[in-house]
Write a protein that holds these residues in place. Structure first.
Motif, PDB file in Angstrom:
ATOM      1  N   LEU A   1       9.267 -10.462  13.394  1.00  0.00           N
ATOM      2  CA  LEU A   1       8.711 -10.252  12.062  1.00  0.00           C
ATOM      3  C   LEU A   1       9.516  -9.215  11.287  1.00  0.00           C
ATOM      4  O   LEU A   1      10.125  -8.319  11.869  1.00  0.00           O
ATOM      5  N   ARG A   2       9.471  -9.324   9.964  1.00  0.00           N
ATOM      6  CA  ARG A   2      10.084  -8.331   9.086  1.00  0.00           C
ATOM      7  C   ARG A   2       8.972  -7.625   8.324  1.00  0.00           C
ATOM      8  O   ARG A   2       8.100  -8.269   7.744  1.00  0.00           O
ATOM      9  N   LEU A   3       9.030  -6.291   8.318  1.00  0.00           N
ATOM     10  CA  LEU A   3       8.090  -5.480   7.545  1.00  0.00           C
ATOM     11  C   LEU A   3       8.870  -4.852   6.400  1.00  0.00           C
ATOM     12  O   LEU A   3       9.791  -4.056   6.625  1.00  0.00           O
ATOM     13  N   VAL A   4       8.523  -5.221   5.165  1.00  0.00           N
ATOM     14  CA  VAL A   4       9.302  -4.845   3.984  1.00  0.00           C
ATOM     15  C   VAL A   4       8.445  -3.999   3.055  1.00  0.00           C
ATOM     16  O   VAL A   4       7.316  -4.382   2.720  1.00  0.00           O
TER      17      VAL A   4
ATOM     18  N   SER B   1       0.834  -1.196   0.000  1.00  0.00           N
ATOM     19  CA  SER B   1       0.000   0.000   0.000  1.00  0.00           C
ATOM     20  C   SER B   1       0.875   1.254   0.000  1.00  0.00           C
ATOM     21  O   SER B   1       1.935   1.288   0.607  1.00  0.00           O
ATOM     22  N   TRP B   2       0.383   2.282  -0.709  1.00  0.00           N
ATOM     23  CA  TRP B   2       1.029   3.588  -0.625  1.00  0.00           C
ATOM     24  C   TRP B   2      -0.005   4.570  -0.103  1.00  0.00           C
ATOM     25  O   TRP B   2      -1.108   4.662  -0.645  1.00  0.00           O
ATOM     26  N   TYR B   3       0.344   5.279   0.947  1.00  0.00           N
ATOM     27  CA  TYR B   3      -0.625   6.108   1.659  1.00  0.00           C
ATOM     28  C   TYR B   3      -0.530   7.588   1.288  1.00  0.00           C
ATOM     29  O   TYR B   3      -1.258   8.405   1.844  1.00  0.00           O
ATOM     30  N   GLY B   4       0.380   7.935   0.375  1.00  0.00           N
ATOM     31  CA  GLY B   4       0.509   9.334  -0.003  1.00  0.00           C
ATOM     32  C   GLY B   4       0.975  10.181   1.160  1.00  0.00           C
ATOM     33  O   GLY B   4       1.956   9.876   1.827  1.00  0.00           O
ATOM     34  N   ASP B   5       0.240  11.281   1.439  1.00  0.00           N
ATOM     35  CA  ASP B   5       0.635  12.187   2.515  1.00  0.00           C
ATOM     36  C   ASP B   5      -0.062  11.866   3.829  1.00  0.00           C
ATOM     37  O   ASP B   5      -0.019  12.647   4.779  1.00  0.00           O
ATOM     38  N   ARG B   6      -0.693  10.683   3.924  1.00  0.00           N
ATOM     39  CA  ARG B   6      -1.459  10.320   5.111  1.00  0.00           C
ATOM     40  C   ARG B   6      -0.600   9.532   6.091  1.00  0.00           C
ATOM     41  O   ARG B   6      -0.050   8.488   5.745  1.00  0.00           O
ATOM     42  N   PRO B   7      -0.451   9.997   7.344  1.00  0.00           N
ATOM     43  CA  PRO B   7       0.298   9.220   8.333  1.00  0.00           C
ATOM     44  C   PRO B   7      -0.464   7.957   8.715  1.00  0.00           C
ATOM     45  O   PRO B   7      -1.699   7.948   8.753  1.00  0.00           O
ATOM     46  N   VAL B   8       0.272   6.900   8.996  1.00  0.00           N
ATOM     47  CA  VAL B   8      -0.335   5.609   9.306  1.00  0.00           C
ATOM     48  C   VAL B   8       0.294   5.065  10.581  1.00  0.00           C
ATOM     49  O   VAL B   8       1.519   5.059  10.738  1.00  0.00           O
ATOM     50  N   ALA B   9      -0.555   4.611  11.496  1.00  0.00           N
ATOM     51  CA  ALA B   9      -0.076   3.990  12.735  1.00  0.00           C
ATOM     52  C   ALA B   9       0.118   2.503  12.480  1.00  0.00           C
ATOM     53  O   ALA B   9      -0.850   1.770  12.238  1.00  0.00           O
ATOM     54  N   ALA B  10       1.350   2.032  12.507  1.00  0.00           N
ATOM     55  CA  ALA B  10       1.634   0.618  12.316  1.00  0.00           C
ATOM     56  C   ALA B  10       1.561  -0.089  13.662  1.00  0.00           C
ATOM     57  O   ALA B  10       2.235   0.314  14.614  1.00  0.00           O
ATOM     58  N   PRO B  11       0.770  -1.137  13.775  1.00  0.00           N
ATOM     59  CA  PRO B  11       0.614  -1.838  15.046  1.00  0.00           C
ATOM     60  C   PRO B  11       1.819  -2.737  15.332  1.00  0.00           C
ATOM     61  O   PRO B  11       1.807  -3.930  15.027  1.00  0.00           O
ATOM     62  N   LEU B  12       2.838  -2.165  15.939  1.00  0.00           N
ATOM     63  CA  LEU B  12       4.089  -2.888  16.175  1.00  0.00           C
ATOM     64  C   LEU B  12       4.220  -3.362  17.618  1.00  0.00           C
ATOM     65  O   LEU B  12       5.312  -3.732  18.059  1.00  0.00           O
ATOM     66  N   GLY B  13       3.112  -3.365  18.350  1.00  0.00           N
ATOM     67  CA  GLY B  13       3.132  -3.919  19.697  1.00  0.00           C
ATOM     68  C   GLY B  13       2.868  -5.410  19.657  1.00  0.00           C
ATOM     69  O   GLY B  13       3.133  -6.086  18.660  1.00  0.00           O
ATOM     70  N   GLY B  14       2.304  -5.941  20.737  1.00  0.00           N
ATOM     71  CA  GLY B  14       1.961  -7.363  20.776  1.00  0.00           C
ATOM     72  C   GLY B  14       3.166  -8.228  20.486  1.00  0.00           C
ATOM     73  O   GLY B  14       4.254  -8.036  21.038  1.00  0.00           O
TER      74      GLY B  14
END
Length: 334
Positions: A263-266, A243-256
């Motif tokens: 995990l690797r996020l690429v 996904s490309w979000y453009g100028d929109r900030p995104v909260a990535a759920p990196l807890g849990g």
């Protein structure tokens, strides 16, 4: 008819193109069309297709300033945010050019325009087993192919793809062609199950998404979808973000369990050939390969009914609206 004709039959002297003129507004603009020089070809467009994810951001003026040069399409005119002539999925017939191409249908990474002149090297002939209308999927199929390379997809893997838009669906379809893979397409819309079945892959809603997968692709362009993708990943596996979000900030759920599961996020993006293949593969070789893969008639399930090119300014707001259900609208040219 495309513009005015010279004394030579079928040679247009003017062309109409779609321009994104202002936030939420597009228009058709006409301009002179020069004759092709040596090493160039004149193409009459038959079909094109908008890339809903990217072009919806262009339509809203949401391309961030830092990415405006990198996001330029090969034959773009104008500049972000507006006005800009943008697009990269056109299929047409060569009217003038080398004998080997004259009369052939070709694919080009060109904006929506009813006729255009480009260098011959920018044209990829549509292979005989691929219907020309289906070839509008080539750019998105190339994105999916690059994603599989970025993720290191291998036979026998359990693979989840979150987001059943065109890119996500094509990624699932390609992954399922690897021997022994078990692929599940995940989407919030239960009606997408029919699409998954047509492509030969499994289906689940997010509430029933698989877990413990060897590889996960995310293509929903939503925070919730990214959370579902991370939740589907098994220990020490990879989540490929398409996904490309453009100028929109995104909260990535990196807890849990994200860190404890290692995990690797690429990030994957089609502008560069995946590192594992880059030393041997050119952009053209990758595009030719993606186009050839479209000989599989199952991907016709992604193609929406034709929309007339002349009506694009009126139909684009609905086609590119957030949450729109359209898959791949096909733009038909007179």
């Amino acid at each position: 008819m495309i513009g005015a004709m010279t004394s030579e039959p079928d040679r247009p002297t003017r062309a109409r193109a779609l321009w994104y003129a202002a936030p939420g507004r597009a228009e058709l603009r006409e301009a002179p069309l020069r004759a092709p020089a040596a090493g160039e070809a004149l193409v009459r467009t038959r079909w094109s297709a908008p890339s809903r994810g990217t072009e919806s951001l262009v339509f809203r003026g949401a391309v961030p300033e830092s990415e405006r040069e990198r996001m330029r399409a090969p034959f773009q005119e104008g500049a972000f945010p507006f006005p800009v002539k943008y697009g990269y999925a056109a299929v047409g017939t060569v009217l003038e050019g080398p004998d080997a191409l004259r009369g052939r249908d070709v694919f080009a990474l060109h904006p929506h325009q009813d006729a255009f002149v480009v260098p011959v090297d920018a044209l990829v002939p549509v292979p005989a087993p691929v219907p020309s209308r289906r070839a509008v999927l080539a750019a998105n199929a190339e994105t999916a192919l690059n994603a599989l390379w970025d993720g290191g997809a291998l036979p026998g893997m359990r693979i989840a793809v979150v987001g059943a838009g065109v890119v996500g669906a094509l990624t699932a379809w390609l992954a399922a062609r690897l021997p022994g893979t078990r692929v599940v397409l995940v989407d919030v819309r239960p009606a997408r199950e029919a699409l998954a079945a047509a492509l030969g892959v499994g289906f689940a809603t997010p509430a029933h998404a698989p877990s413990g997968c060897d590889l996960v692709f995310h293509a929903s362009a939503t925070e919730a979808g990214l959370g579902t993708a991370i939740g589907a990943a098994g220990d020490e596996s990879t989540v490929v973000e398409l996904s490309w979000y453009g100028d929109r900030p995104v909260a990535a759920p990196l807890g849990g369990a994200f860190h404890s599961a290692r995990l690797r996020l690429v990030g994957s993006q089609v502008g560069r050939v995946a590192p594992a293949m880059r030393a041997r593969w050119s952009h053209r070789r990758r595009l030719e390969t993606a186009l050839g893969l479209l000989a599989d008639a199952r991907v016709d399930a992604l193609l929406e009914p034709d929309r007339p090119f002349g009506g694009l300014p009126a139909t684009l707001p609905a086609l590119l609206a957030p949450g729109a259900d359209a898959l791949c609208p096909v733009i038909a040219y007179p």
